[in-house]
Design an enzyme around this catalytic site. Sequence first.
Site, PDB file in Angstrom:
ATOM      1  CD1 TRP A 101      -2.193  -2.114   1.945  1.00  0.00           C
ATOM      2  CD2 TRP A 101      -2.959  -1.281   0.017  1.00  0.00           C
ATOM      3  NE1 TRP A 101      -3.212  -2.926   1.498  1.00  0.00           N
ATOM      4  CE2 TRP A 101      -3.694  -2.442   0.331  1.00  0.00           C
ATOM      5  CE3 TRP A 101      -3.267  -0.593  -1.163  1.00  0.00           C
ATOM      6  CZ2 TRP A 101      -4.717  -2.930  -0.484  1.00  0.00           C
ATOM      7  CZ3 TRP A 101      -4.288  -1.069  -1.976  1.00  0.00           C
ATOM      8  CH2 TRP A 101      -4.994  -2.220  -1.627  1.00  0.00           C
ATOM      9  CG  ASP A 171      -3.135   3.920   4.304  1.00  0.00           C
ATOM     10  OD1 ASP A 171      -4.133   3.722   5.024  1.00  0.00           O
ATOM     11  OD2 ASP A 171      -2.938   3.304   3.237  1.00  0.00           O
ATOM     12  CE  LYS A 195      -8.793  -2.917   3.798  1.00  0.00           C
ATOM     13  NZ  LYS A 195      -7.582  -2.308   3.314  1.00  0.00           N
TER      14      LYS A 195
HETATM   15  C1  LIG Z   1      -7.106  -1.819   2.073  1.00  0.00           C
HETATM   16  C2  LIG Z   1      -6.060  -0.782   2.168  1.00  0.00           C
HETATM   17  C3  LIG Z   1      -5.945   0.236   1.203  1.00  0.00           C
HETATM   18  C4  LIG Z   1      -6.828   0.318  -0.010  1.00  0.00           C
HETATM   19  O1  LIG Z   1      -8.072   0.714   0.343  1.00  0.00           O
HETATM   20  P1  LIG Z   1      -9.209   1.029  -0.761  1.00  0.00           P
HETATM   21  O2  LIG Z   1     -10.259   1.652   0.066  1.00  0.00           O
HETATM   22  O3  LIG Z   1      -9.573  -0.261  -1.382  1.00  0.00           O
HETATM   23  O4  LIG Z   1      -8.623   1.969  -1.756  1.00  0.00           O
HETATM   24  C5  LIG Z   1      -4.974   1.194   1.394  1.00  0.00           C
HETATM   25  N1  LIG Z   1      -4.153   1.157   2.453  1.00  0.00           N
HETATM   26  C6  LIG Z   1      -4.229   0.194   3.388  1.00  0.00           C
HETATM   27  C7  LIG Z   1      -3.301   0.201   4.542  1.00  0.00           C
HETATM   28  C8  LIG Z   1      -5.178  -0.812   3.270  1.00  0.00           C
HETATM   29  O5  LIG Z   1      -5.257  -1.776   4.195  1.00  0.00           O
END
Ligand SMILES: *Cc1c(COP(=O)(O)O)cnc(C)c1O
Length: 363
Positions: A101, A171, A195
């Site tokens: 990511w 993030d 998540k």
């Molecule tokens: C799942 C995830 C993403 C991507 O998320 P989307 O909403 O599908 O774009 C980005 N960063 C992390 C850490 C993730 O776990």
Amino acid sequence: MNRVFNFSAGPAVLPEEVLREAADEMLDYRGTGMSVMEMSHRSKAYDTIIKEAEADLRDLMKIPDNYRVLFLQGGASQQFAMIPMNLMKNRKADYIVTGQWAKKAYQEAQLYGEARKIASSEDRTFSYIPDCSDLPVSEDADYVYICENNTIYGTKFKTLPDTKGKPLVADVSSCFLSEPVDVSKYGVIFGGVQKNIGPAGVVIVIIRDDLITEEALPGTPTMLRYKIHADNASLYNTPPAYGIYICGKVFKWLKSRGGLEAMKEYNEKKAKLLYDFLDESKLFRGTVRREDRSLMNVPFVTGNEETDVKFIKEAKAAGFENLKGHRSVGGMRASIYNAMPMEGVEKLVEFMKKFEEENSSYV
Ligand SMILES: *Cc1c(COP(=O)(O)O)cnc(C)c1O
């Protein structure tokens, strides 16, 4: 009805109480005669929903007044572009690459300016967090970027990098609300909610006031400007209304359970149970350096691909869903987010013990 133990990395398990409450309100939300899905986002009822959601989130995370909370769309992945488009005034940013990511965010930023990789753990398949206490942060970097919890590899920053005064952008998709955080240490905190918070379709951005400016890179679409969304309190256009409503319920659920301190304690207990077993098992082992282990995503292997496949199959038949590791790493991964009850982890460990006994010939 038969609810399984869902170890999915995302979209992931939600609190049963929240789902039940949403079901009760599905056809008639509190006397409005309609579902939240059918309601104008400019109605009085919805205004209360979104304002309470923000207030509860601020309360949970103790978000200081000089930070704005935005409920946006496009997933965490859209932030990979929105961040450089809005923050790269010098067209320079430093990235710490600790997984897929972070790597995607780093690659996306290269479309907009000079994104520099100042640390990485790719040399050992992202199984650790690099030392970030004295990094070569660029003099004119607009920000330093991290992915705080690496969903795929199961690592987590236990101490934040020294950004040498530059704003930290994080993030937190897979560790959002799993423990208390000091928001004032960040410039931007963002995460997709699917998540650890709610249904896919909402991304929450917590951004310091001074980083929200009129300036964005030329050509930045209106919808991708933080300023527009901040000025319109996340109602510039139709927001992901139903998703925000569920997030709001999860915030209340977290508050009723004692907030983030209590969640941290609970999450630590759950994770310890699983990690302790992995450490003593002769069949299974964790794949991450101990001090960097995530509380949320626990990858593990047997060391034999066939045994992994057998385990995943038998676990599924026993009611443990989504234990397959990410397609890029194989093996297994148990995601044990806030809404995964202790009972789910206890039963999983019991099942793993039994599997180990039955398959000791593989050891
Ligand atoms: C799942 C995830 C993403 C991507 O998320 P989307 O909403 O599908 O774009 C980005 N960063 C992390 C850490 C993730 O776990």
